[in-house]
Design a protein around this motif. Structure first.
Motif, mmCIF file in Angstrom:
data_model
loop_
_atom_site.group_PDB
_atom_site.id
_atom_site.type_symbol
_atom_site.label_atom_id
_atom_site.label_comp_id
_atom_site.label_asym_id
_atom_site.label_seq_id
_atom_site.Cartn_x
_atom_site.Cartn_y
_atom_site.Cartn_z
ATOM 1 N N TYR A 41 0.864 -1.191 0.000
ATOM 2 C CA TYR A 41 0.000 0.000 0.000
ATOM 3 C C TYR A 41 0.894 1.232 0.000
ATOM 4 O O TYR A 41 1.659 1.458 0.933
ATOM 5 C CB TYR A 41 -0.924 -0.017 1.218
ATOM 6 C CG TYR A 41 -1.751 -1.274 1.289
ATOM 7 C CD1 TYR A 41 -2.854 -1.455 0.454
ATOM 8 C CD2 TYR A 41 -1.415 -2.294 2.170
ATOM 9 C CE1 TYR A 41 -3.607 -2.612 0.506
ATOM 10 C CE2 TYR A 41 -2.166 -3.461 2.222
ATOM 11 C CZ TYR A 41 -3.253 -3.620 1.390
ATOM 12 O OH TYR A 41 -3.986 -4.771 1.446
ATOM 13 N N ARG A 42 0.755 2.056 -1.037
ATOM 14 C CA ARG A 42 1.727 3.133 -1.244
ATOM 15 C C ARG A 42 1.043 4.479 -1.467
ATOM 16 O O ARG A 42 0.010 4.563 -2.127
ATOM 17 C CB ARG A 42 2.615 2.816 -2.457
ATOM 18 C CG ARG A 42 3.349 1.491 -2.348
ATOM 19 C CD ARG A 42 4.132 1.218 -3.620
ATOM 20 N NE ARG A 42 4.733 -0.106 -3.598
ATOM 21 C CZ ARG A 42 5.400 -0.642 -4.611
ATOM 22 N NH1 ARG A 42 5.535 0.051 -5.739
ATOM 23 N NH2 ARG A 42 5.911 -1.847 -4.503
ATOM 24 N N VAL A 43 1.696 5.519 -0.963
ATOM 25 C CA VAL A 43 1.287 6.902 -1.208
ATOM 26 C C VAL A 43 2.434 7.582 -1.952
ATOM 27 O O VAL A 43 3.501 7.805 -1.381
ATOM 28 C CB VAL A 43 0.987 7.647 0.098
ATOM 29 C CG1 VAL A 43 0.573 9.088 -0.203
ATOM 30 C CG2 VAL A 43 -0.091 6.928 0.894
ATOM 31 N N TYR A 44 2.206 7.910 -3.216
ATOM 32 C CA TYR A 44 3.223 8.570 -4.031
ATOM 33 C C TYR A 44 3.057 10.077 -3.961
ATOM 34 O O TYR A 44 1.975 10.595 -3.706
ATOM 35 C CB TYR A 44 3.120 8.105 -5.486
ATOM 36 C CG TYR A 44 3.639 6.714 -5.727
ATOM 37 C CD1 TYR A 44 4.961 6.502 -6.108
ATOM 38 C CD2 TYR A 44 2.807 5.602 -5.583
ATOM 39 C CE1 TYR A 44 5.440 5.223 -6.341
ATOM 40 C CE2 TYR A 44 3.276 4.318 -5.809
ATOM 41 C CZ TYR A 44 4.599 4.133 -6.189
ATOM 42 O OH TYR A 44 5.079 2.874 -6.415
ATOM 43 N N GLU A 45 4.154 10.806 -4.259
ATOM 44 C CA GLU A 45 4.120 12.266 -4.240
ATOM 45 C C GLU A 45 3.454 12.863 -5.473
ATOM 46 O O GLU A 45 2.984 13.996 -5.429
ATOM 47 C CB GLU A 45 5.549 12.818 -4.130
ATOM 48 C CG GLU A 45 6.224 12.505 -2.815
ATOM 49 C CD GLU A 45 7.616 13.080 -2.747
ATOM 50 O OE1 GLU A 45 8.144 13.196 -1.625
ATOM 51 O OE2 GLU A 45 8.200 13.410 -3.805
ATOM 52 N N SER A 46 3.436 12.118 -6.574
ATOM 53 C CA SER A 46 2.836 12.640 -7.808
ATOM 54 C C SER A 46 2.379 11.470 -8.662
ATOM 55 O O SER A 46 2.854 10.334 -8.513
ATOM 56 C CB SER A 46 3.847 13.480 -8.600
ATOM 57 O OG SER A 46 4.907 12.666 -9.082
ATOM 58 N N TYR A 47 1.463 11.741 -9.578
ATOM 59 C CA TYR A 47 1.045 10.708 -10.524
ATOM 60 C C TYR A 47 2.169 10.367 -11.484
ATOM 61 O O TYR A 47 2.277 9.225 -11.940
ATOM 62 C CB TYR A 47 -0.201 11.174 -11.283
ATOM 63 C CG TYR A 47 -1.459 11.006 -10.466
ATOM 64 C CD1 TYR A 47 -2.060 9.755 -10.334
ATOM 65 C CD2 TYR A 47 -2.028 12.086 -9.805
ATOM 66 C CE1 TYR A 47 -3.201 9.592 -9.566
ATOM 67 C CE2 TYR A 47 -3.168 11.934 -9.041
ATOM 68 C CZ TYR A 47 -3.749 10.676 -8.916
ATOM 69 O OH TYR A 47 -4.868 10.514 -8.146
ATOM 70 N N ALA A 48 3.000 11.343 -11.807
ATOM 71 C CA ALA A 48 4.142 11.063 -12.680
ATOM 72 C C ALA A 48 5.009 9.969 -12.089
ATOM 73 O O ALA A 48 5.445 9.048 -12.795
ATOM 74 C CB ALA A 48 4.959 12.336 -12.901
ATOM 75 N N TRP A 49 5.254 10.065 -10.789
ATOM 76 C CA TRP A 49 6.134 9.089 -10.148
ATOM 77 C C TRP A 49 5.433 7.749 -9.964
ATOM 78 O O TRP A 49 6.036 6.694 -10.115
ATOM 79 C CB TRP A 49 6.614 9.641 -8.812
ATOM 80 C CG TRP A 49 7.906 9.037 -8.326
ATOM 81 C CD1 TRP A 49 8.112 8.407 -7.130
ATOM 82 C CD2 TRP A 49 9.172 9.031 -9.002
ATOM 83 N NE1 TRP A 49 9.416 8.017 -7.022
ATOM 84 C CE2 TRP A 49 10.089 8.384 -8.158
ATOM 85 C CE3 TRP A 49 9.604 9.501 -10.238
ATOM 86 C CZ2 TRP A 49 11.424 8.180 -8.515
ATOM 87 C CZ3 TRP A 49 10.932 9.307 -10.600
ATOM 88 C CH2 TRP A 49 11.827 8.668 -9.741
ATOM 89 N N LEU A 50 4.149 7.759 -9.651
ATOM 90 C CA LEU A 50 3.371 6.518 -9.583
ATOM 91 C C LEU A 50 3.420 5.791 -10.919
ATOM 92 O O LEU A 50 3.708 4.585 -10.982
ATOM 93 C CB LEU A 50 1.928 6.829 -9.210
ATOM 94 C CG LEU A 50 0.886 5.711 -9.423
ATOM 95 C CD1 LEU A 50 1.210 4.483 -8.589
ATOM 96 C CD2 LEU A 50 -0.514 6.218 -9.120
ATOM 97 N N HIS A 51 3.164 6.504 -12.008
ATOM 98 C CA HIS A 51 3.142 5.865 -13.323
ATOM 99 C C HIS A 51 4.523 5.372 -13.733
ATOM 100 O O HIS A 51 4.649 4.315 -14.354
ATOM 101 C CB HIS A 51 2.607 6.859 -14.363
ATOM 102 C CG HIS A 51 1.196 7.270 -14.105
ATOM 103 N ND1 HIS A 51 0.649 8.437 -14.608
ATOM 104 C CD2 HIS A 51 0.210 6.691 -13.362
ATOM 105 C CE1 HIS A 51 -0.605 8.533 -14.210
ATOM 106 N NE2 HIS A 51 -0.889 7.497 -13.448
ATOM 107 N N TRP A 52 5.559 6.129 -13.374
ATOM 108 C CA TRP A 52 6.923 5.698 -13.690
ATOM 109 C C TRP A 52 7.225 4.364 -13.018
ATOM 110 O O TRP A 52 7.794 3.456 -13.628
ATOM 111 C CB TRP A 52 7.928 6.759 -13.243
ATOM 112 C CG TRP A 52 9.335 6.454 -13.654
ATOM 113 C CD1 TRP A 52 9.936 6.760 -14.837
ATOM 114 C CD2 TRP A 52 10.327 5.782 -12.866
ATOM 115 N NE1 TRP A 52 11.241 6.314 -14.841
ATOM 116 C CE2 TRP A 52 11.501 5.716 -13.644
ATOM 117 C CE3 TRP A 52 10.328 5.231 -11.583
ATOM 118 C CZ2 TRP A 52 12.678 5.123 -13.183
ATOM 119 C CZ3 TRP A 52 11.490 4.632 -11.123
ATOM 120 C CH2 TRP A 52 12.645 4.586 -11.908
#
Length: 219
Positions: free
Chosen positions: A19-30
């Protein structure tokens, strides 16, 4: 009783929790692409919550007419942060630039470039609120790029590259300019007065202030 581990604030290379919380969608998608998880079941509960900033630490905003005649670069003094590019653009438009951060400034100390050692919160506040614009032209996909939000919260327009998290954080033509070519960077540097410092502040506070981000964590 089930145990759930939530990994938050992910802006780095190697997350590990389910279960993760990313700082941005760009980084999630990467990360999803890098790990070949586009069709995986694991990403259902991944979410994006940006970094939070205390508005009281920035500003007060000054008008465009009261800005001082300098650009600002505030980051690690590395090539991948685009420091050289920012200095070259500033030199092209004949406006001084101040570079502040950790690292070796000597490769960038050309005419019109002033180096300032890393500063504290109060000096940061003053440098940002009075600058014509802040350059943050990272040459890699920024996971977030918090200095751009800090600048906007100070009423300082930002000039960035057009990839990574910046398309999420910097509204083009409203709080600054996202650029893809040399000509665009030069045009942006010549047109910072078109950006309203008050608009920068409103956008940053309403999207990245503590009250908004806190609610996202509660949700």
């Amino acid at each position: 009783v089930p145990q759930f581990v939530v990994e938050s604030g992910i802006g780095y290379m190697y997350p590990w929790a389910k279960y993760r919380v990313y700082e941005s969608y760009a980084w999630l998608h990467w990360h999803l692409g890098k790990q070949n998880q586009i069709s995986s079941q694991d990403q259902w509960y991944h979410t994006v919550i940006p970094n939070a900033f205390d508005p009281d630490l920035f500003g007060p905003v000054v008008s465009t007419e009261d800005k001082q005649n300098y650009f600002l670069v505030m980051c690690r003094l590395n090539e991948d942060k685009g420091v050289r590019l920012a200095c070259q653009v500033a030199q092209e438009v004949n406006i001084p630039v101040r570079i502040i951060g950790q690292g070796d400034p000597s490769p960038y100390l050309t005419p019109g470039v002033q180096y300032i050692k890393p500063v504290g919160a109060e000096e940061r506040r003053q440098q940002m609120r009075l600058a014509k614009a802040l350059f943050s032209p990272s040459l890699y996909a920024e996971p977030f790029g918090g200095v751009a939000v800090e600048a906007m919260m100070s009423g300082c327009p930002v000039i960035t590259t057009d990839f990574g998290a910046y398309p999420e954080t910097v509204p083009h033509g409203y709080c600054g300019y996202r650029c893809r070519t040399w000509e665009q960077f030069v045009w942006a540097a010549k047109n910072t007065s078109k950006i309203s410092p008050d608009a920068c502040r409103r956008w940053a506070e309403s999207n990245y202030g503590l009250s908004r981000i806190g609610k996202m964590y509660e949700d």
